[in-house]
Design a protein around this motif. Structure first.
Motif, PDB file in Angstrom:
ATOM      1  N   ARG A   1       3.262   6.493   5.254  1.00  0.00           N
ATOM      2  CA  ARG A   1       1.724   6.149   4.062  1.00  0.00           C
ATOM      3  C   ARG A   1       2.724   6.224   2.589  1.00  0.00           C
ATOM      4  NH1 ARG A   1      -0.906  11.627   2.480  1.00  0.00           N
ATOM      5  NH2 ARG A   1       1.113  12.333   1.616  1.00  0.00           N
ATOM      6  N   ASP A   2       3.739   7.066   2.366  1.00  0.00           N
ATOM      7  CA  ASP A   2       4.222   6.866   0.523  1.00  0.00           C
ATOM      8  C   ASP A   2       5.467   6.089   0.852  1.00  0.00           C
ATOM      9  OD1 ASP A   2       1.940   8.576   0.497  1.00  0.00           O
ATOM     10  OD2 ASP A   2       3.439  10.164  -0.475  1.00  0.00           O
ATOM     11  N   HIS A   3       5.849   5.351   1.623  1.00  0.00           N
ATOM     12  CA  HIS A   3       7.356   4.514   1.329  1.00  0.00           C
ATOM     13  C   HIS A   3       6.797   3.338   2.228  1.00  0.00           C
ATOM     14  CE1 HIS A   3       9.430   7.796   0.185  1.00  0.00           C
ATOM     15  NE2 HIS A   3       8.325   8.816   0.869  1.00  0.00           N
ATOM     16  N   LEU A   4       7.246   3.369   3.487  1.00  0.00           N
ATOM     17  CA  LEU A   4       6.377   1.985   4.086  1.00  0.00           C
ATOM     18  C   LEU A   4       6.073   1.069   4.227  1.00  0.00           C
ATOM     19  CD1 LEU A   4       7.715   0.511   6.342  1.00  0.00           C
ATOM     20  CD2 LEU A   4       6.079   1.111   8.264  1.00  0.00           C
ATOM     21  N   ASP A   5       4.386   1.343   3.696  1.00  0.00           N
ATOM     22  CA  ASP A   5       3.381   0.825   3.771  1.00  0.00           C
ATOM     23  C   ASP A   5       3.485  -0.160   2.036  1.00  0.00           C
ATOM     24  OD1 ASP A   5       2.682   1.152   5.686  1.00  0.00           O
ATOM     25  OD2 ASP A   5       1.303   2.959   5.764  1.00  0.00           O
ATOM     26  N   PRO A   6       4.010   0.899   1.282  1.00  0.00           N
ATOM     27  CA  PRO A   6       4.556  -0.106  -0.513  1.00  0.00           C
ATOM     28  C   PRO A   6       5.481  -0.098  -0.784  1.00  0.00           C
ATOM     29  CG  PRO A   6       4.188   2.448  -0.703  1.00  0.00           C
ATOM     30  CD  PRO A   6       4.012   2.693   0.911  1.00  0.00           C
ATOM     31  N   CYS A   7       6.373  -0.665   0.602  1.00  0.00           N
ATOM     32  CA  CYS A   7       7.657  -1.036   0.200  1.00  0.00           C
ATOM     33  C   CYS A   7       7.304  -2.260   1.430  1.00  0.00           C
ATOM     34  CB  CYS A   7       8.906  -0.189   1.002  1.00  0.00           C
ATOM     35  SG  CYS A   7      10.415  -1.580   1.129  1.00  0.00           S
ATOM     36  N   MET A   8       6.714  -2.240   2.259  1.00  0.00           N
ATOM     37  CA  MET A   8       6.358  -3.877   2.720  1.00  0.00           C
ATOM     38  C   MET A   8       5.213  -4.421   2.080  1.00  0.00           C
ATOM     39  SD  MET A   8       8.120  -3.978   5.518  1.00  0.00           S
ATOM     40  CE  MET A   8       9.559  -3.064   5.456  1.00  0.00           C
ATOM     41  N   ALA A   9       4.021  -4.001   1.423  1.00  0.00           N
ATOM     42  CA  ALA A   9       3.318  -4.542   0.841  1.00  0.00           C
ATOM     43  C   ALA A   9       4.259  -5.156  -0.793  1.00  0.00           C
ATOM     44  CB  ALA A   9       2.207  -3.703  -0.333  1.00  0.00           C
ATOM     45  N   GLN A  10       5.477  -4.328  -0.997  1.00  0.00           N
ATOM     46  CA  GLN A  10       6.183  -5.616  -2.758  1.00  0.00           C
ATOM     47  C   GLN A  10       6.979  -6.272  -1.755  1.00  0.00           C
ATOM     48  OE1 GLN A  10       5.896  -5.097  -5.417  1.00  0.00           O
ATOM     49  NE2 GLN A  10       3.844  -3.932  -4.940  1.00  0.00           N
ATOM     50  N   LEU A  11       7.394  -6.711  -0.233  1.00  0.00           N
ATOM     51  CA  LEU A  11       8.800  -7.320  -0.273  1.00  0.00           C
ATOM     52  C   LEU A  11       7.605  -8.071   0.046  1.00  0.00           C
ATOM     53  CD1 LEU A  11      10.980  -4.995   1.858  1.00  0.00           C
ATOM     54  CD2 LEU A  11      11.544  -6.551  -0.471  1.00  0.00           C
TER      55      LEU A  11
END
Length: 198
Positions: A154-164
């Motif tokens: 929730r806090d790391h993978l999803d936002p990271c992938m959305a940005q990348l």
């Protein structure tokens, strides 16, 4: 008629308890005398040896604590110089290619971009390294309990992938079979602060 307060419980302290206390006092006094004698006696060097042992043990504990701190909190990859950067990047590549890509990335598309040469993009390296550090911490039940993996997603993978992988992310200029690193490098931006007065 006023109620009389009830007297406290009536019990006898066994005589053996007093004897035990006296024995403990005597043992404490004897140990205190031994410690004092060992620390004050410098003639035979026993006190000095004792102090040297304590000092070396203290130094070893400090060194172990420093090593533990260094191992516990790895530095952010962009703060490292070669060869430490190269070693950290190699470990990151193993995690991304061994865990992240096969487990979480679907086929790249215009909505979800991915560059196979992601390690050439400093922004991608920085974001993926941060995600990896969080993964290391949050997938260990000893440090985060059983909810850590959920928090990581929730806090790391999803936002990271959305940005990348987004349309404005670091892979925006990379298409299938074509890799472009410098597509996001900004040029000189005109500014009122840097304008030369005529």
């Amino acid at each position: 008629m006023a109620d009389d307060p009830e007297p406290g419980p009536d019990f006898e302290v066994p005589m053996g308890l007093f004897q035990d206390m006296e024995d403990l006092k005597a043992q404490f006094a004897a140990l205190s005398a031994q410690v004092k004698a060992l620390t004050e006696s410098g003639a035979d060097g026993a006190g000095e040896a004792f102090a040297d042992d304590d000092a070396s043990a203290g130094e070893e504990r400090e060194e172990a604590a420093e090593e533990e701190d260094e191992g516990t909190f790895p530095p952010f990859i962009l703060l490292l110089d070669s060869p430490l950067y190269d070693d950290e990047l190699r470990a990151l590549i193993e995690w991304v290619e061994g865990v992240l890509v096969p487990g979480y990335l679907a086929e790249p598309s215009s909505d979800a971009r991915w560059c196979p040469e992601w390690f050439e993009h400093p922004v991608a390296v920085a974001r993926l390294h941060a995600c990896w550090l969080a993964w290391q911490e949050l997938t260990d039940p000893a440090t985060c309990g059983y909810t850590g993996p959920s928090v990581w997603h929730r806090d790391h993978l999803d936002p990271c992938m959305a940005q990348l992988r987004g349309s404005t992310g670091p892979f925006a200029g990379c298409t299938k079979g074509e890799h472009q690193v410098d597509h996001r490098m900004p040029g000189i931006v005109p500014s009122a602060w840097s304008r030369v007065e005529d």
